[in-house]
Design an enzyme around this catalytic site. Structure first.
Site, short mmCIF file in Angstrom:
data_model
loop_
_atom_site.label_atom_id
_atom_site.label_comp_id
_atom_site.label_asym_id
_atom_site.label_seq_id
_atom_site.Cartn_x
_atom_site.Cartn_y
_atom_site.Cartn_z
N ASP A 1 -9.89 4.64 -1.72
CA ASP A 1 -8.82 5.35 -2.44
C ASP A 1 -9.49 6.10 -3.60
O ASP A 1 -10.73 6.15 -3.71
CB ASP A 1 -7.75 4.36 -2.93
CG ASP A 1 -8.28 3.44 -4.02
OD1 ASP A 1 -9.51 3.36 -4.21
OD2 ASP A 1 -7.45 2.79 -4.70
N TYR B 1 -7.16 5.53 4.53
CA TYR B 1 -7.26 4.53 3.47
C TYR B 1 -6.34 3.33 3.75
O TYR B 1 -6.78 2.18 3.70
CB TYR B 1 -6.93 5.15 2.08
CG TYR B 1 -6.57 4.06 1.12
CD1 TYR B 1 -7.56 3.21 0.63
CD2 TYR B 1 -5.23 3.78 0.80
CE1 TYR B 1 -7.24 2.13 -0.18
CE2 TYR B 1 -4.90 2.70 0.00
CZ TYR B 1 -5.91 1.88 -0.49
OH TYR B 1 -5.58 0.81 -1.26
N GLU C 1 0.82 -1.21 0.00
CA GLU C 1 0.00 0.00 0.00
C GLU C 1 0.86 1.27 0.00
O GLU C 1 0.56 2.23 -0.68
CB GLU C 1 -0.95 0.02 1.21
CG GLU C 1 -2.06 -1.01 1.14
CD GLU C 1 -2.97 -0.82 -0.07
OE1 GLU C 1 -3.06 0.30 -0.59
OE2 GLU C 1 -3.58 -1.81 -0.51
#
Ligand code: SF4
Length: 344
Positions: A133, A115, A32
């Site tokens: 996102d 997120y 991520e």
């Protein structure tokens, strides 16, 4: 039903990506952070390199920052690389090497926003929390035809709350992956492929022909134009480099002598520099200007090689042999220019 349809579409259409085949929070978090502001194809080799060299969060924590920045080299947004290291240390020292297992605690980690926390909490721990996102935001605002500016916190909160309802009764990890995958491959910003979309018949934007108008922002991002000149001082196979300070986009990385100006006319700046530091110049070679585009900046960068006699003392830096420079962390534009220099 929206959630079931996109999950079933996802299971047959998903791209096979390594971080999708794991529930290890460290690998998920790593992917991520690497994928923030980076396309999957560009981020993939970096992810593999990090997993190979730092197989656990403790291994990452034990590395030195220079080593991490060197692996990060070329990805840009170097503060992410530094935060990656700080978070790894924090998890190693304060959490005994184990990631917090819920959305609320994960958000307390450095560089982990709402997120990323939701992505880790849902993918690794199956918590029911939507990971919103840019892709998810686009899919949901279009599907529900939310005609409000997405840069407004109240709209983001609304999308979060509505998503929480939409994902009720399904697997949270699959739901989040499916929405993001739909946004990345079908419900794209341009050339949206509604004809291939599994939820076309229920999509309000599709029905009302507002797909091209959603999502939108209230504020236009202001782009700052910068003109940077690098004087690449070179003498008998050595090049002068400086380690940058802590507080800028290339913090702690190495670059050449830098002057920022109103334009790229370098003569006066170079003359001042030569006079101030008593540099004896043999030759000056300007190279073609490089354009470097960042989210909020457009940089025009000029490289001027200045061959000189001896090794004049310039503030804050040192002279390095070309083969020693390999080991120093450097921004991508510097790496690219050094390649040109080597092949000159
Ligand atoms: S129908 Fe089109 S706009 Fe609606 S969710 Fe699908 S791809 Fe997006």
């Amino acid at each position: 039903m929206f959630a079931k349809k996109i999950i079933s579409w996802y299971l047959t259409n998903k791209r096979d990506l390594p971080w999708r085949n794991t529930d290890n929070p460290y690998y998920i978090w790593l992917s991520e952070i690497i994928l923030q502001q980076t396309r999957v194809q560009q981020g993939l080799p970096y992810y593999e390199k990090f997993v190979e060299n730092f197989s656990t969060v403790e291994a990452l924590a034990a590395a030195d920052e220079g080593e991490i920045l060197r692996y990060w080299q070329g990805l840009g947004y170097y503060s992410r690389g530094r935060n990656l290291h700080k978070t790894a240390k924090l998890i190693s020292e304060n959490y005994g090497g184990r990631f917090p297992d819920n959305f609320k605690e994960l958000q307390k980690l450095k560089g982990v926003g709402k997120y990323t926390a939701a992505a880790v909490a849902s993918f690794a721990f199956n918590e029911r929390v939507p990971a919103i996102d840019g892709n998810a935001l686009r899919v949901i605002t279009r599907f529900l035809e939310i005609f409000e500016p997405i840069d407004h916190p109240t709209v983001q909160k609304k999308v979060f709350d509505l998503s929480l309802e939409l994902m009720h009764g399904v697997n949270p990890a699959l739901y989040n992956q499916a929405v993001m995958e739909l946004g990345a491959t079908i419900c794209t910003p341009k050339r949206t492929q509604c004809d291939s979309c599994p939820v076309r018949l229920e999509c309000k934007s599709y029905a009302n022909k507002t797909v091209d108008k959603i999502p939108f922002k209230a504020k236009k991002t202001k782009i700052r134009h910068r003109f940077l000149q690098y004087f690449v001082f070179e003498s008998a196979g050595e090049v002068w480099l400086k380690k940058r300070g802590e507080s800028d986009i290339w913090a702690n990385m190495f670059d050449f002598y830098l002057v920022e100006g109103e334009n790229l006319a370098f003569t006066e700046n170079l003359e001042n520099c030569v006079r101030e530091f008593g540099i004896e110049v043999v030759n000056i070679t300007p190279y073609p200007t490089v354009n470097h585009i960042l989210t909020h900046q457009k940089q025009q960068i000029a490289f001027i090689k200045v061959t000189c006699i001896g090794k004049p003392k310039l503030p804050g830096g040192e002279w390095y042999k070309l083969d020693k420079i390999e080991d120093l962390p450097k921004p991508k534009i510097i790496v690219d220019f050094l390649e040109i220099l080597k092949n000159d």
